[in-house]
Design a protein around this motif. Structure first.
Motif, PDB file in Angstrom:
ATOM      1  N   LYS A  44      53.229  39.955  35.776  1.00 55.47           N
ATOM      2  CA  LYS A  44      53.478  40.721  34.982  1.00 55.47           C
ATOM      3  C   LYS A  44      53.932  39.413  33.149  1.00 55.47           C
ATOM      4  N   GLY A  45      53.346  40.176  32.395  1.00 58.23           N
ATOM      5  CA  GLY A  45      53.400  39.664  30.851  1.00 58.23           C
ATOM      6  C   GLY A  45      52.310  39.247  30.880  1.00 58.23           C
ATOM      7  N   SER A  46      51.679  38.633  31.952  1.00 56.09           N
ATOM      8  CA  SER A  46      50.420  37.633  32.316  1.00 56.09           C
ATOM      9  C   SER A  46      48.595  39.268  31.778  1.00 56.09           C
ATOM     10  N   LEU A  47      47.738  38.369  31.051  1.00 55.68           N
ATOM     11  CA  LEU A  47      46.327  38.996  31.360  1.00 55.68           C
ATOM     12  C   LEU A  47      45.262  38.636  32.318  1.00 55.68           C
ATOM     13  N   VAL A  48      44.883  39.171  32.831  1.00 54.96           N
ATOM     14  CA  VAL A  48      43.653  38.726  33.487  1.00 54.96           C
ATOM     15  C   VAL A  48      42.715  39.574  32.583  1.00 54.96           C
ATOM     16  N   ILE A  49      41.379  39.024  32.352  1.00 48.80           N
ATOM     17  CA  ILE A  49      40.609  39.224  32.057  1.00 48.80           C
ATOM     18  C   ILE A  49      38.728  39.316  32.702  1.00 48.80           C
TER      19      ILE A  49
END
Length: 659
Positions: A300-305
């Motif tokens: 949570k709080g992270s982003l995966v592209i």
């Protein structure tokens, strides 16, 4: 057209590699007496015109069901004999059938342009699906009314709700089941250059399959055996046999139990050195490597592209992590950069706080498209936007680059410019499982937080031995030190010699002291010469098949050096017919056909998987079959210049070198 040709009578069985090589030597002597020295052995043939009495020109490998291969021309010369039998690895000594898999730094990385088929192909494909949907729903409606015994699993019965939804299972029942004979075909033995397939047929539209008990030897262009290490004979197979004698066949309860401890540590250190990273860990399942370790990287709080064509294991791992995910168009660097600017400027949803971590996940080589990641451009974006990079090299490791070290090797990019390298052992190495490689502090954290490291079973010793022996064969092994010096080395110090220095981009040979002493590889494997030959043969075969199909007029996807060559068929009916006709030719050919949902609905395709085990004659056989079936099924819709098949076969080397 669909009647199978009967195989030949057998020559006396040659049960061992020694007897096989002895027969080759005798045939070679006779061939030299007639001044015949072919460059490569012909493709397998089941022509009934050859009799077993002509021992001068026929070599035959027996099977347990009297089905085998015949070679209607002169056997391989002594220079062409390798440590595997011809059905597992094709013999070819012609050095012109080799090339190097490497990016030309003077040329930009060009994105593959997708050719569009004529409009009538798309229209007829959509009409086919429309007819399937209309008639399928009509059959479901009338079947539930008048033949309820066949639809009990889709209707409430005796107070129970149906286990399956007729709508959700519609595609599976009305399309896939009718071509199930093209999928999940049972095989036996080694999936090498050729493969032994169980015969089967259906009399009720594939509701049931009938097995007559016979088998057919077919040319195998459907397995991920990129370097040909899937073999029952040879140095790697001998090492695996020795490991079974020492450790047995089952996995220990943990890495630190029993005798597999040092094998695990050796394999992990060898993998780290092979890919040029500081440390690595291995998992017993390739799919689980992504699906269980990605949640340990982000939360949570992270982003995966993620690339829109990333593998299902990546998608499962991202969903399990609970992180935010955004996708960009496949291999489109403009789409990626535009997305990076948006997510960095906007931050997290609602709060607009900066992301704790941004992780870009791409594949080195995409298994359905055969396309190669634009790694140089991504590295430039990484320096500019400061995100972390995760590269899945399940299909590219061992198959690309002059040293077989994957996309970093192919583009000559330092591996440590990538944060996490993931790969599997099921393709180029002929084993099982997967690995994660990266900085030591990251790998130490993943050992604790990754579910595979704690809850999954350990990898069996024979699989670890196959990994060590095949990977050491690709790297090459330095000559062993003296016996007195070897006695002074402890296991931990031996393994530490495998760790590669930070400034070493692609480390060279593996030290002999770090490989288990009981693994004894033949000279051609230990010095790396045979593996280099396999890597160059794979590069030639891949480029030749790709270029040959283009010149025949087919629409294909993928990078020219990709061992995965998708040929577009579009219509689902043609897809099933193509696979059946290839399997029932005089020289049977086993192919993989792929359709929705693995691909977009209208881009059904056949996916050729090239191997270093194939000879140039094998690729000629495939091109000839495709040329004939392409005319019958109307599959040639490419816009490039077309050549006749004879010209393609005659100018194969020129065609490969001029791509």
């Amino acid at each position: 057209m669909f009647n199978k040709k009967k195989s030949l009578g057998q020559l006396p069985s040659m049960a061992t590699a020694t007897s096989y090589l002895s027969a080759v030597h005798q045939a070679d002597s006779r061939a030299r007496g007639h001044d015949i020295s072919p460059a490569s052995t012909p493709a397998l043939s089941t022509s009934s015109s050859i009799t077993s009495s002509s021992e001068d020109t026929v070599l035959h490998e027996s099977d347990d069901n009297n089905t085998g291969l015949t070679y209607p021309r002169t056997p391989p010369t002594s220079e062409q004999v390798f440590t595997t039998v011809h059905s597992e690895f094709g013999h070819c000594a012609d050095e012109s059938y080799r090339c190097v898999s490497q990016h030309n730094p003077d040329k930009p990385v060009t994105e593959h342009e997708i050719e569009e088929p004529p409009y009538y192909i798309l229209i007829t494909t959509y009409i086919s699906y429309l007819m399937l949907i209309v008639f399928g729903h009509l059959r479901d409606f009338f079947g539930k009314c008048f033949a309820k015994q066949y639809f009990t699993h889709l209707m409430p019965y005796d107070g129970y709700a149906p286990l399956n939804s007729d709508f959700d299972s519609f595609y599976t029942r009305r399309l896939k089941r009718r071509m199930d004979d093209c999928f999940s075909h049972p095989v036996t033995g080694v999936a090498g250059r050729t493969i032994l397939v169980y015969d089967r047929h259906s009399e009720d539209c594939n509701y049931t399959q009938i097995y007559p008990g016979t088998k057919t030897r077919a040319l195998n262009i459907s397995s991920y055996n990129y370097l040909g290490f899937a073999q029952a004979r040879g140095g790697c197979a001998d090492a695996v046999e020795e490991s079974i004698k020492r450790y047995g066949v089952s996995a220990c309860g943990s890495r630190l139990e029993g005798g597999s401890n040092e094998l695990h540590l050796t394999a992990e250190a060898l993998v780290a050195r092979f890919v040029g990273m500081e440390d690595s860990l291995i998992s017993s399942m390739g799919f689980a490597t992504n699906s269980t370790f990605i949640p340990a990287l982000v939360g949570k709080g992270s982003l995966v592209i993620s690339d829109e064509f990333n593998h299902a294991s990546i998608r499962v791992g991202v969903r399990t992590s609970g992180t935010q995910v955004r996708m960009f168009k496949h291999n489109d660097m403009q789409s990626l950069e535009s997305l990076l600017r948006e997510v960095i400027s906007q931050g997290q949803p609602k709060t607009h706080r900066p992301w704790k971590k941004i992780l870009l996940i791409v594949e080195g080589l995409y298994s359905m498209e055969g396309s190669l990641v634009n790694l140089p451009h991504i590295i430039e974006l990484k320096k500019k936007y400061k995100f972390h990079l995760f590269v899945d090299e399940a299909h590219s490791i061992g198959a690309l680059g002059p040293l077989g070290r994957g996309v970093c090797d192919y583009f000559d990019i330092p591996p440590r410019s990538v944060d996490v390298l993931m790969g599997t052992f099921t393709k180029s190495f002929g084993a099982a499982g997967g690995y994660i490689a990266g900085p030591k502090h990251l790998i130490d954290a993943l050992r604790i937080r990754g579910h595979s490291g704690i809850y999954a079973e350990a990898m069996p010793p024979p699989v670890l031995t196959q990994i060590i022996s095949s990977m050491a064969s690709i790297m090459g092994v330095t000559p062993p030190v003296s016996s007195k010096a070897a006695l002074t080395l402890s296991p931990s110090s031996s393994i530490s010699t495998l760790r590669c220095p930070e400034d070493d981009v692609h480390p060279g040979m593996a030290p002999a002291s770090a490989i288990p002493s009981w693994i004894s590889l033949p000279p051609a494997l230990s010095d790396g010469s045979e593996a280099r030959m396999r890597i160059r043969r794979l590069a030639f075969n891949s480029r030749y098949l790709h270029a040959g199909l283009k010149k025949l007029g087919f629409i294909t996807y993928g990078h020219p050096f990709s061992p995965i060559v998708p040929l577009l068929i579009y219509n689902p009916g043609k897809m099933a017919t193509f696979a059946r006709m290839m399997r029932t030719r005089q020289t049977p050919i086993v192919v993989v056909v792929v359709a929705y949902p693995a691909t977009p609905l209208v881009t059904s395709r056949v996916r050729f998987c090239v191997s270093a085990a194939h000879t140039k004659d094998d690729i000629d056989t495939i091109l000839q079959a495709c040329d004939e079936l392409g005319d019958i099924l109307d599959l040639k819709h490419g816009h490039s210049e077309r050549w006749p098949l004879e010209q393609i076969m005659r100018q194969s080397v020129e065609l490969v070198n001029n791509i």
